[in-house]
Scaffold this active site. Structure first.
Site, PDB file in Angstrom:
ATOM      1  N   ASP A  40     -11.448  81.785  93.394  1.00 33.25           N
ATOM      2  CA  ASP A  40     -11.267  80.703  92.436  1.00 33.25           C
ATOM      3  C   ASP A  40     -12.614  80.257  91.874  1.00 33.25           C
ATOM      4  OD1 ASP A  40     -10.769  78.347  91.096  1.00 33.25           O
ATOM      5  OD2 ASP A  40      -9.682  77.375  92.723  1.00 33.25           O
ATOM      6  N   GLU A  96      -7.320  73.778  96.011  1.00 32.77           N
ATOM      7  CA  GLU A  96      -6.965  74.550  94.821  1.00 32.77           C
ATOM      8  C   GLU A  96      -6.517  75.985  95.127  1.00 32.77           C
ATOM      9  OE1 GLU A  96     -10.414  73.913  92.356  1.00 32.77           O
ATOM     10  OE2 GLU A  96      -9.911  71.804  92.087  1.00 32.77           O
ATOM     11  N   ASP A 142      -4.008  69.096  88.485  1.00 34.25           N
ATOM     12  CA  ASP A 142      -5.234  69.853  88.707  1.00 34.25           C
ATOM     13  C   ASP A 142      -6.339  69.087  87.993  1.00 34.25           C
ATOM     14  OD1 ASP A 142      -7.355  71.567  88.720  1.00 34.25           O
ATOM     15  OD2 ASP A 142      -6.352  73.224  87.697  1.00 34.25           O
ATOM     16  N   LYS A 151     -16.702  65.780  87.535  1.00 32.25           N
ATOM     17  CA  LYS A 151     -16.248  66.195  88.867  1.00 32.25           C
ATOM     18  C   LYS A 151     -17.421  66.690  89.714  1.00 32.25           C
ATOM     19  CE  LYS A 151     -12.963  69.478  90.912  1.00 32.25           C
ATOM     20  NZ  LYS A 151     -11.933  70.474  90.566  1.00 32.25           N
TER      21      LYS A 151
END
Lengths: 620, 175
Positions: free
Chosen positions: A207, A185, A25, A86
């Protein structure tokens, strides 16, 4: 003395040899690595027992530090300590400044791609991500001393566009990781929960991570996880809640212009304050800098008032996803919470109200994605031949081409199940036109300027014809990782243009190869050794795969075909052992590949027929 | 007709969606690239192609207009890229009236009831044209296929109305 174990001739000593695969992850704030052992997924920890690796990389002139140690240096060395990179993947500088405002970094363009100037030179977000991935890979290698890691499933936000996905894959390649799959994800989280509960029906995965928000609606049915719709915002996450608090601190202290290190202090304090407010009704934040001392009081009520707009924004995405899935809220059986930011009480209560259901939090929201990725990696490397698990994901954002007047013509709409291939025909606009440029875009809006530009390429050598006479067929292909490739062909002449879509702001294949080379200390030898090793592993994989298929399906070939294929396999086995040049092995693999094409086709047809055996086939 | 064959269902415009969905999952279980992750690159490429075709077949079979256009093109009448418009003044007149009605919905005294009522009209038109289409597509008569083409064109109008209605509904009830 230990007794030697001797297997019976013809039998393998280790019939259930466990292959090592990992799930990663790669998060905005923290990253994790997990693997499956004895049927159980678990996250791997560092020497101090921590599973979460802060996604922070510090670049000094002669060293690169990743994780907690780097994070601690953030306030004293803000410009060289890259946090939340990211969020920068697949983005331009302008986009970053529009979305995130003031940041303590010195952005620049490097080879046409975005980079940050540090003490160690210009660092692209891809390089920084690959350094985080390297640290995780190393952790896995240390946990299983000596065992080869065959590959990794790396998770990405479902709402990541093609540029962001491609950048993630490039980062993994740079880190020397064989990517089995890019997995969304929320889908990974659904796998962790779904396999756990064994329940069937529709689930919603909410999420909210450090930098991204995803909502996915899935249907679980006998091991199949079918994503019905997905939505979200690839620049909305915990960091944005922090920045609301930073603004609040600025207003309360009256200090509006912050130096990079004070800005980093404010951000760190904001994050700590936000986290504390999940437990306490009131938090006092002490801000000490430049010989000044401020104390700011923040109540949960005040924070929630600030945060409400962001939470409502996520709920709007939820509403659209539910609608896109063709269901109503009541049909949602379970709501799964993923990501550290779902610890905020306001998020939980608003999601509960929206779906009219108590959200599930039984698996640690920080670890659930890595666990799901590990489960999928375990299946993909073949540790579970009897598993009936299958993940069917969708394209998160529509793909299209620019047409006249700056408009976008959609070729593949969002929420189409992948893999997918779609073709569309276009024609020339002027008499005698011999070239046509194509502009590939991703997004939902009608205007080119409002969508994300993925690539531009031109098709040349179209025979001169009257306007509207040439037929140019453009084919979009999206693979199971959600990555796009485009080809174009003029039908009457067969003139062809083939492009791998590389993000307008990302890296070309050559650039990736160059960076890979640069990253090696003894560039040439290491590179050669690594490529040889890679080809040897690939050759072995091909041989084993074919032998396994031949053991069950050799009857699909006639005698000549079978013996031809076996000869090529045997030749490959010899070259694999003896070759010095990686290209020799590659050529032998290609020969085997060609020799096996008929076999592959027949096997696929047979498996399709077998899939629906016993079904009524009247009238066909 | 390949798509029907692939999904092992009878060639008929009226399809059983439950069977289609069930067979879809079985087919994907057989061909999806993830089920061939350990195979040769040739196998993987084939898997991607097959999975993409099955996905496309599902989209085509599931959507009434796409399904009809597909069946018609298999019969030799391809209207998928046509520029031609419908020559049916009566139908077009009716569509214009419906469009006007649609535009007035949001200013109606009871938009909720008006929308429900309009939805009914759309449903009624939908089932009327669909029933005719089923018969026309099952026929062996080329003239019937031309009528089917017209019916598909009409259905497209009806679905456009439905999309419009949805948009109006969204803008009325979204905060």
């Amino acid at each position: 003395m230990a007794l030697l174990q001797i297997a019976e001739p013809g039998q393998s000593a280790a019939p259930h040899e466990h292959k090592l695969a990992i799930g990663i992850d790669l998060g905005t704030t923290n990253s994790l690595v997990a693997t499956v052992q004895s049927g159980e997924a678990r996250t791997l920890t560092d020497v101090s027992g921590a599973a979460m690796l802060p996604s922070v990389v510090r670049y000094q002139a002669d060293s690169v530090t990743v994780g907690e140690q780097a994070a601690q240096a953030a306030t004293q060395d803000p410009a060289n300590t890259l946090i939340s990179v990211k969020r920068f993947l697949g983005k331009t500088q302008t986009e970053i400044q529009q979305s995130y405002g003031q940041l303590p970094y010195d952005f620049c363009e490097h080879d046409g791609a975005l980079a940050i100037t540090t003490a160690a030179g210009n660092i692209s977000p891809i390089t920084a991500s690959s350094d985080i991935l390297k640290a995780l890979k190393q952790r896995a290698e240390e946990s299983f001393a000596g065992q080869d890691i065959l590959g990794a499933v790396i998770t990405v936000p479902a709402y990541f566009d093609d540029a962001q996905r491609q950048s993630t894959k490039d980062a993994a390649e740079l880190a020397g990781i064989n990517v089995l799959r890019l997995l969304n994800e929320p889908t990974a989280a659904a796998v962790a929960y779904g396999l756990d509960s064994g329940q069937e029906g529709i689930i919603a995965v909410y999420d909210l991570g450090g930098g991204t928000f995803d909502i996915s609606i899935l249907r679980l049915n006998q091991g199949v996880f079918e994503v019905l719709a997905t939505g979200g915002d690839s620049s909305l996450g915990g960091d944005d809640f922090d920045s609301l608090l930073v603004d609040h601190f600025k207003r309360e202290t009256g200090v509006m212009n912050l130096s990079p290190s004070v800005l980093r202090l404010f951000i760190n304090k904001a994050k700590a304050c936000k986290e504390a407010l999940s437990q306490y009704a009131k938090v006092n934040v002490g801000l000490e800098f430049d010989d000044e001392k401020y104390m700011v009081e923040v109540t949960r009520e005040k924070f929630e008032e600030l945060a409400m707009t962001l939470v409502k924004k996520t709920l709007r995405s939820c509403r659209r996803a539910v609608k896109d899935a063709g269901i109503v809220n009541d049909e949602v059986l379970q709501v799964v919470m993923v990501g550290g930011s779902t610890r905020m009480p306001i998020v939980r209560s608003q999601v509960k109200e929206f779906f009219n259901k108590e959200p599930l939090t039984s698996i640690d929201p920080d670890r659930v994605v890595a666990l799901g990725a590990a489960l999928q990696a375990d299946v993909l490397v073949g540790n579970k031949p009897d598993s009936d698990m299958l993940l069917l994901d969708v394209l998160p954002l529509s793909l299209g081409l620019e047409t006249m007047g700056g408009l976008v013509e959609k070729i593949i709409p969002r929420n189409t199940t992948i893999p997918v291939a779609r073709a569309q025909e276009f024609t020339t606009f002027k008499d005698g036109q011999t070239a046509m440029s194509l502009h590939v875009l991703q997004g939902e809006r009608e205007l080119v300027d409002d969508c994300r530009s993925l690539a531009k390429f031109s098709l040349k050598g179209i025979p001169a014809m009257a306007a509207g006479a040439a037929h140019i067929r453009v084919t979009f292909k999206v693979d199971a990782d959600g990555l796009l490739s485009v080809s174009a062909m003029e039908k009457s002449t067969g003139v062809q243009a083939d492009i791998q879509v590389k993000p307008s702001f990302g890296l070309s294949d050559d650039q990736v190869a160059n960076m890979l080379k640069e990253s090696m200390t003894n560039a040439k030898d290491d590179m050669q050794a690594r490529m040889l090793k890679e080809q040897q592993v690939e050759a072995l994989r091909v041989i084993e795969a074919l032998e396994a298929s031949l053991a069950t399906d050799s009857k699909l070939l006639d005698e000549a075909e079978l013996s031809n294929l076996q000869t090529e396999i045997a030749a490959l086995a010899v070259i694999r052992e003896s070759a010095v040049e990686p290209s020799d092995i590659k050529a032998a693999i290609e020969k085997v590949d060609n020799a096996s094409s008929v076999f592959a086709e027949r096997r696929m047809d047979a498996s399709i027929k077998k899939a629906l055996q016993g079904q009524s086939v009247d009238n066909v | 007709m390949r798509y029907f064959e692939l999904f092992a269902i009878p060639v008929d415009y009226q399809i059983d969606l439950a069977t289609v969905n069930k067979n879809y999952l079985e087919l994907q279980r057989a061909v999806h690239p993830d089920r061939h992750a350990n195979s040769s690159s040739r196998d993987k490429l084939l898997a991607v192609q097959n999975a993409a075709e099955i996905n496309d077949a599902l989209q085509t079979l599931k959507h009434p207009v796409k399904r009809a256009e597909y069946m018609l093109s298999e019969l030799g009448v391809d209207i998928r890229a046509e520029q031609q418009t419908l020559q049916d003044p009566l139908f077009l007149m009716q569509q214009m009236e419906l469009r006007e009605e649609l535009e007035e919905l949001s200013s109606s005294s009871d938009p909720d009831a008006a929308i429900t009522q309009f939805e009914q009209q759309i449903k009624q038109l939908d089932s009327q044209y669909s029933a005719q289409l089923a018969a026309q597509l099952a026929s062996n008569d080329e003239q019937q296929w031309q009528l089917a083409a017209d019916n598909i064109r009409k259905l497209k109008f009806v679905y456009k109305l439905r999309d419009e209605l949805e948009r109006i509904e969204d803008s009325l009830f979204d905060d």
